[in-house]
Design a protein around this motif. Structure first.
Motif, PDB file in Angstrom:
ATOM      1  N   GLU A 132      10.645   5.588 -28.611  1.00 20.15           N
ATOM      2  CA  GLU A 132      10.148   6.858 -29.158  1.00 20.15           C
ATOM      3  C   GLU A 132       8.722   7.125 -28.709  1.00 20.15           C
ATOM      4  N   ALA A 133       7.886   6.095 -28.702  1.00 21.13           N
ATOM      5  CA  ALA A 133       6.498   6.270 -28.275  1.00 21.13           C
ATOM      6  C   ALA A 133       6.428   6.708 -26.818  1.00 21.13           C
TER       7      ALA A 133
ATOM      8  N   LEU B 167      17.827   3.091 -26.216  1.00 18.30           N
ATOM      9  CA  LEU B 167      18.503   4.380 -26.039  1.00 18.30           C
ATOM     10  C   LEU B 167      18.493   5.164 -27.346  1.00 18.30           C
ATOM     11  N   ALA B 168      18.720   4.490 -28.457  1.00 17.91           N
ATOM     12  CA  ALA B 168      18.700   5.173 -29.756  1.00 17.91           C
ATOM     13  C   ALA B 168      17.321   5.766 -30.024  1.00 17.91           C
ATOM     14  N   GLY B 169      16.266   5.038 -29.691  1.00 18.83           N
ATOM     15  CA  GLY B 169      14.915   5.554 -29.878  1.00 18.83           C
ATOM     16  C   GLY B 169      14.640   6.753 -28.992  1.00 18.83           C
ATOM     17  N   TYR B 170      15.118   6.692 -27.757  1.00 19.30           N
ATOM     18  CA  TYR B 170      14.975   7.829 -26.829  1.00 19.30           C
ATOM     19  C   TYR B 170      15.666   9.067 -27.394  1.00 19.30           C
TER      20      TYR B 170
ATOM     21  N   THR C 111       5.588  -3.031 -30.958  1.00 22.10           N
ATOM     22  CA  THR C 111       5.281  -2.831 -29.541  1.00 22.10           C
ATOM     23  C   THR C 111       4.076  -1.902 -29.436  1.00 22.10           C
ATOM     24  N   ARG C 112       3.543  -1.759 -28.215  1.00 22.59           N
ATOM     25  CA  ARG C 112       2.445  -0.800 -28.022  1.00 22.59           C
ATOM     26  C   ARG C 112       2.558  -0.176 -26.638  1.00 22.59           C
TER      27      ARG C 112
END
Length: 354
Positions: free
Chosen positions: A182-183, A212-215, A342-343
């Protein structure tokens, strides 16, 4: 002089010899070396000093029999990739992080390689029992591995990093893959991109599915259309990133940005863009995932979602020790997943559009 010469030539005394040199019983030596309260401080220090001078080495097999503990953890990972000539730098770094965390916790490590297809389903479990292993750490082995399912269903404590297996004494450790993805999409959107494609990893692996789910979640939240052809599956290696990027750039309406679920695939996409005469990031922005060493070395340097390998290794060892300390009564509900943040590292492969 005599004591020093023994150590120098590599001669290591056993506990009986150390007891004779110390003038005490073997039981007293054992208590002193294990910090038991029954031994005076002066005696403890004298025995320890002699142990160092004489090069005392404990008999590990004997200690294991007496204590019924080996202080050894098994480690499983998919060695098949290496056999096929595919090298995953992130996994190698993760292996090093786990090894360091185990060493700092005073555990030994035994590598259990992926069994051949014709081997018995329980070969991992057999190895654990044969070597009296305390527990097992699993690195990104496919969840449909039959031998792994047998192991997870047993009472052996297991900590899996980025794995989807479950069992009565298992715990999962993972990076926050969805949030990282997402980030990445949010970053590309903030740069003005509205046609953002993705190259996934193998979707039967939890990290790939979660990224993929975050995308998709970020695209939905931002109101971005995701045509089916904007989602292309790779295998986390460079060649699959090149293949996916060619397909994406040949579309009638190609993306202006690509989020790849692994750095090697992202670098492959950058190669294809360069071959097509496109400028990264002016014509195509690229973001990867993992932060392998090569991501900072390519030109332009790769924007990527960094995983904390050391934190993953430490979390896996801590989680496994929790299962060991809790004993066989530990249930799955008590062994909550450990999620490591994560970052986003912004580098040259993404910048504001002209």
């Amino acid at each position: 002089m005599y004591a020093m010469s023994l150590a120098q030539i590599g001669y290591f005394v056993n506990i009986r010899e150390l007891a004779r040199a110390s003038g005490v019983s073997t039981a007293t030596v054992s208590r002193a070396l294990n910090d038991r309260a029954e031994v005076s401080e002066a005696t403890r220090e004298r025995i320890r000093r002699l142990a160092t001078e004489l090069g005392y080495a404990p008999n590990e097999p004997a200690r294991t029999l007496v204590r019924r503990r080996s202080d050894t953890i098994g480690l499983i990972w998919d060695s098949g990739q290496e056999a096929r000539g595919q090298h995953n730098p992130f996994l190698l770094g993760l292996l090093s992080a786990v090894r360091t965390a185990l060493s700092e916790a005073d555990y030994h490590l035994m590598l259990l390689t992926t069994p051949a297809a014709e081997e018995a389903d329980g070969s991992y479990l057999q190895a654990v029992r044969r070597h009296n292993l305390e527990g097992v750490i699993v690195l990104t082995t496919p969840p449909d591995d039959r031998c792994l399912r047998v192991l997870a269903a047993s009472n052996v404590p297991c900590a899996g990093i980025d794995t989807g297996f479950t069992g009565p004494r298992t715990v999962r450790v993972s990076s926050d893959n969805a949030a990282g993805a997402e980030a990445a999409v949010d970053h590309l959107y903030g740069l003005g991109h509205r046609r953002i494609a993705t190259v996934t990893g193998p979707l039967h692996l939890p990290p790939a599915a979660e990224r993929l789910a975050g995308y998709r979640r970020a695209c939905e939240r931002l109101g971005l259309a995701v045509p089916p052809e904007y989602v292309t599956e790779g295998d986390f290696f460079l060649a699959s990133g090149e293949t996916a990027a060619r397909k994406l750039l040949d579309l009638a309406q190609p993306p202006t940005a690509i989020f790849a679920a692994g750095d090697q695939m992202a670098i492959g996409a950058m190669h294809v863009a360069a071959d097509a005469g496109l400028s990264v990031p002016r014509d195509l922005a690229v973001v990867g995932f993992d932060d392998i060493d090569a991501s900072a070395l390519v030109r332009p340097s790769l924007t990527t979602v960094a995983q904390d390998q050391r934190a993953l290794g430490e979390a896996a060892v801590t989680a496994l020790r929790g299962l060991l300390d809790a004993g066989p009564g530990k249930t799955k509900l008590e062994a909550e997943p450990r999620i490591i943040p994560t970052r986003l590292l912004v580098r040259g492969s993404s910048r504001p559009r002209a």
